[in-house]
Design a protein around this motif. Structure first.
Motif, PDB file in Angstrom:
ATOM      1  N   ASP A  75       0.861  -1.188   0.000  1.00  0.00           N
ATOM      2  CA  ASP A  75       0.000   0.000   0.000  1.00  0.00           C
ATOM      3  C   ASP A  75       0.896   1.236   0.000  1.00  0.00           C
ATOM      4  OD1 ASP A  75      -1.644   2.168   0.657  1.00  0.00           O
ATOM      5  OD2 ASP A  75      -2.948   0.972   1.945  1.00  0.00           O
ATOM      6  N   THR A  76       1.084   1.819  -1.155  1.00  0.00           N
ATOM      7  CA  THR A  76       2.027   2.925  -1.300  1.00  0.00           C
ATOM      8  C   THR A  76       1.623   4.130  -0.456  1.00  0.00           C
ATOM      9  OG1 THR A  76       2.671   2.200  -3.513  1.00  0.00           O
ATOM     10  CG2 THR A  76       3.068   4.523  -2.969  1.00  0.00           C
ATOM     11  N   ARG A  77       0.348   4.447  -0.397  1.00  0.00           N
ATOM     12  CA  ARG A  77      -0.074   5.615   0.383  1.00  0.00           C
ATOM     13  C   ARG A  77       0.171   5.396   1.879  1.00  0.00           C
ATOM     14  NH1 ARG A  77      -4.331   5.908  -3.732  1.00  0.00           N
ATOM     15  NH2 ARG A  77      -3.912   7.773  -4.989  1.00  0.00           N
ATOM     16  N   ALA A  78      -0.145   4.212   2.384  1.00  0.00           N
ATOM     17  CA  ALA A  78       0.124   3.923   3.793  1.00  0.00           C
ATOM     18  C   ALA A  78       1.630   3.917   4.062  1.00  0.00           C
ATOM     19  CB  ALA A  78      -0.497   2.586   4.183  1.00  0.00           C
ATOM     20  N   PHE A  79       2.403   3.440   3.112  1.00  0.00           N
ATOM     21  CA  PHE A  79       3.860   3.437   3.244  1.00  0.00           C
ATOM     22  C   PHE A  79       4.395   4.866   3.319  1.00  0.00           C
ATOM     23  CE2 PHE A  79       8.089   3.094   1.031  1.00  0.00           C
ATOM     24  CZ  PHE A  79       8.740   2.354   2.013  1.00  0.00           C
ATOM     25  N   ASP A  80       3.860   5.763   2.490  1.00  0.00           N
ATOM     26  CA  ASP A  80       4.266   7.166   2.551  1.00  0.00           C
ATOM     27  C   ASP A  80       3.996   7.756   3.932  1.00  0.00           C
ATOM     28  OD1 ASP A  80       5.255   7.301  -0.006  1.00  0.00           O
ATOM     29  OD2 ASP A  80       3.504   8.300  -0.865  1.00  0.00           O
TER      30      ASP A  80
END
Length: 200
Positions: A75-80
């Protein structure tokens, strides 16, 4: 011993950073470009196995050294969000902004990048993203395909519908590899391409 693909272990971190640097100039050795050999790893490899160690695998060569890896997030957004809370603050305190020394090194570019990180533009239906690198002596032997397949299976098990990555236009070998394993160009930029792979 033969080359082996296996899950990441925390003791692999130095090898991860070494491979990241050795392939960090659009697939070529970036060692001459950085005075601090850890900077590339801090940005493009290190946070992934800390944030989610279940989505990092390494390939060790016949000498037992890390010679390739895939790192990813589902999950790229959660990773950010995780990066902003847990990763960038420490690095921002450690690496003050600096001027271009004019000697061809790029440390200042990466330092600016970690200070000015913006949220990733995530293509709809492709929330995961990855970085994959292999040293030249393991390329062309199927290890890249196996790394992506291993990651893809793990992402499917989590119900992730697709993944994306960025690749420099001049890294023509990588672009050709990604196309062979079923990725397609989703968007083009001045620096290269965003490619996607459906997992459903």
């Amino acid at each position: 011993m033969p080359a082996v693909l296996r899950p990441y272990h925390p003791s692999d971190q130095p090898g991860l950073y070494r491979v990241c640097l050795a392939t960090g100039d659009a697939g070529r050795d970036a060692t001459p470009l950085y005075r601090d050999p850890d900077l590339l790893g801090h940005v493009y490899a290190g946070p992934y196995p800390v944030a989610d160690p279940g989505l990092t695998w390494v390939v060790t060569d016949d000498a037992g050294r890390v010679a390739g890896y895939v790192v990813a997030t589902a999950d790229t957004r959660a990773f950010d969000d995780w990066l902003e809370q847990h990763w960038w603050p420490v690095l921002r305190a450690r690496y003050a902004r600096r001027a271009d020394p004019g000697d061809g090194t790029r440390d200042h570019v990466l330092v600016d990048l970690l200070h000015d990180r913006s949220r990733a533009d995530v293509p709809a239906g492709f929330p995961a993203h990855l970085h994959i690198d292999l040293l030249p002596h393991l390329q062309g032997q199927g290890w890249g395909r196996r790394l992506v397949a291993t990651l893809s299976d793990a992402l499917r098990a989590r119900g992730v519908p697709g993944l994306h990555l960025g690749v420099a236009a001049q890294n023509t070998g990588a672009v050709a590899f990604y196309e062979r394993i079923g990725m397609r160009v989703h968007e083009s930029f001045d620096w290269g391409y965003r490619m996607v792979l459906p997992l459903a």
